[in-house]
Design an enzyme around this catalytic site. Structure first.
Site, PDB file in Angstrom:
ATOM      1  NE  ARG A   1      47.343  48.274  62.207  1.00  0.00           N
ATOM      2  CZ  ARG A   1      46.659  49.607  61.819  1.00  0.00           C
ATOM      3  NH1 ARG A   1      47.462  50.729  61.505  1.00  0.00           N
ATOM      4  NH2 ARG A   1      45.625  49.731  61.049  1.00  0.00           N
TER       5      ARG A   1
ATOM      6  CG  ASN B   1      43.763  52.578  51.429  1.00  0.00           C
ATOM      7  OD1 ASN B   1      44.811  52.585  51.993  1.00  0.00           O
ATOM      8  ND2 ASN B   1      43.050  53.925  51.271  1.00  0.00           N
TER       9      ASN B   1
ATOM     10  CG  ASP C   1      47.227  50.006  54.432  1.00  0.00           C
ATOM     11  OD1 ASP C   1      46.274  50.684  54.153  1.00  0.00           O
ATOM     12  OD2 ASP C   1      47.753  50.158  55.654  1.00  0.00           O
TER      13      ASP C   1
HETATM   14  O1  MRU Z   1      44.793  52.082  60.061  1.00  0.00           O
HETATM   15  P1  MRU Z   1      45.997  53.088  59.616  1.00  0.00           P
HETATM   16  O2  MRU Z   1      45.560  54.517  59.986  1.00  0.00           O
HETATM   17  O3  MRU Z   1      47.366  52.604  59.601  1.00  0.00           O
HETATM   18  O4  MRU Z   1      45.520  52.781  58.047  1.00  0.00           O
HETATM   19  C1  MRU Z   1      46.348  53.599  56.966  1.00  0.00           C
HETATM   20  C2  MRU Z   1      45.690  53.726  55.559  1.00  0.00           C
HETATM   21  O5  MRU Z   1      44.934  53.008  55.188  1.00  0.00           O
HETATM   22  C3  MRU Z   1      46.594  54.298  54.505  1.00  0.00           C
HETATM   23  O6  MRU Z   1      45.546  54.946  53.904  1.00  0.00           O
HETATM   24  C4  MRU Z   1      47.797  53.531  53.844  1.00  0.00           C
HETATM   25  O7  MRU Z   1      48.578  52.908  54.808  1.00  0.00           O
HETATM   26  C5  MRU Z   1      48.588  54.178  53.034  1.00  0.00           C
HETATM   27  S1  MRU Z   1      49.544  55.523  53.733  1.00  0.00           S
HETATM   28  C6  MRU Z   1      50.751  55.704  52.623  1.00  0.00           C
END
Ligand code: MRU
Length: 337
Positions: free
Chosen positions: A86, A238, A228
């Site tokens: 990712r 995020n 993120d």
């Molecule tokens: O696509 P995801 O479910 O991995 O996205 C996660 C998020 O956007 C969270 O808000 C982010 O990773 C922060 S987790 C501490």
């Protein structure tokens, strides 16, 4: 590798497991992870997800590969595969690069295992520090809006944004949480409600488009989200929809906090526009795709836009709650450069 236990990732009896988050809240299913290929696939399918946890899971998977006897060439190939699972969360690259650097310093593959163990244990402490710093920002009686999922499911500890809320609740603050469902993959509806229920924190689930009217009616006092990747100027990426929440919060004069460990800050990323945003499958927007049921609610040939994340400019951030302390966006560069 030693025994390591957390909500959604564990190494026990010599085996590495992830809790399949694609099956929550319907089923709590632990999957054994046999190879870096399988881990990379689990990360891209969001069986394991969230910025801190994908980094640490990838690191444990590389460590396991060392234990299985992989040679240097195989480790480099696996490291690249895991890093590319990712693109947006910097934690993934951070963890793998740290392992590779440790290996290269002494040409000792065992160091890849030690770094993985350290990353796992360090994240538990980072979560505690974030929760302690965030504690003072919440007052008894607050209703807090959060987006996506940021608890024990995405860290090896109590969580980031959700960790602050749960910690404050555990220490007697009377809080109520409004949970954005978080379309398209419903991390709020499926996962945050699951975590809040287990923690005994009162919550109300809302559709993403309901926050504005709640804010206008003064039903929300604070917003806390995760991140993120945080650029050094204070812009951050995020889950898609975070930017809309930030705009709404500013309009209604509601403090907007971003909680994250230092591993989410990317000192090499100067501004939000430099962050690569993952684009995902159209099926996720056209309906609901899972191992349980596939439901199509739009025309099959509908054109779809499906970015997994968005970037919120620093002007919308009241403060970052990092393990190092509470930082204004403009202070990041002094801490991290
Ligand atoms: O696509 P995801 O479910 O991995 O996205 C996660 C998020 O956007 C969270 O808000 C982010 O990773 C922060 S987790 C501490």
């Amino acid at each position: 590798m030693k025994t390591l236990l957390s909500t959604a990732l564990k190494h026990i009896d010599g085996k590495l497991y992830i809790l399949n988050q694609a099956h929550l809240p319907w089923q709590e299913e632990w999957i054994e992870c046999h190879s870096p290929e399988q881990m990379a696939d689990s990360i891209s399918r969001l069986q394991v997800r969230g910025a801190p946890l994908i980094g640490i899971s990838a690191a444990l998977s590389l460590a396991k590969y060392v234990e299985q006897g992989a040679n240097e060439k195989e480790i480099y190939r696996a490291a690249e595969l895991l890093k590319s699972a990712r693109p947006t969360a910097i934690n993934l690259a951070y963890c793998i690069q740290k392992q590779i650097k440790a290996y290269e310093e002494q040409k000792d593959l065992q160091r890849i295992i030690k770094v993985a163990e350290d990353l796992f244990e360090e994240d538990q402490k980072l979560c505690k520090d974030i929760a302690n710093h965030g504690f003072d920002l919440l007052e008894s009686g607050d209703s807090v809006l959060t987006h996506c999922n940021t608890g024990g499911l995405v860290t090896t500890g109590i969580g980031t944004a959700l960790g602050i809320i749960i910690h404050a609740h555990n220490h007697g603050k009377k809080l109520h949480v409004y949970v954005d469902e978080t379309r398209p993959l419903l991390q709020g509806a499926r996962l945050t409600t699951w975590e809040l229920k287990k923690a005994g924190v009162p919550y109300t689930l809302i559709c993403d488009n309901m926050a504005a009217s709640l804010m206008r009616d003064k039903k929300i006092q604070k917003v806390i989200v995760g991140a993120d990747r945080i650029a050094i100027n204070g812009d951050f990426a995020n889950k898609i929809g975070t930017y809309s929440v930030a705009v709404l919060a500013k309009h209604h004069n509601i403090p907007f906090y971003v909680a994250a460990p230092y591993t989410t800050v990317d000192p090499n990323c100067l501004q939000g526009s430099d962050i690569i945003i993952e684009q995902r499958n159209a099926e996720e927007v056209k309906g609901f795709v899972s191992d349980y049921q596939n439901l199509l609610w739009s025309c099959e040939d509908a054109l779809v836009y499906n970015p997994a994340f968005d970037v919120t400019p620093k002007e919308f951030v009241t403060a970052f709650i990092i393990d190092k302390g509470i930082l204004k966006p403009d202070d990041l560069r002094y801490q991290f450069l």
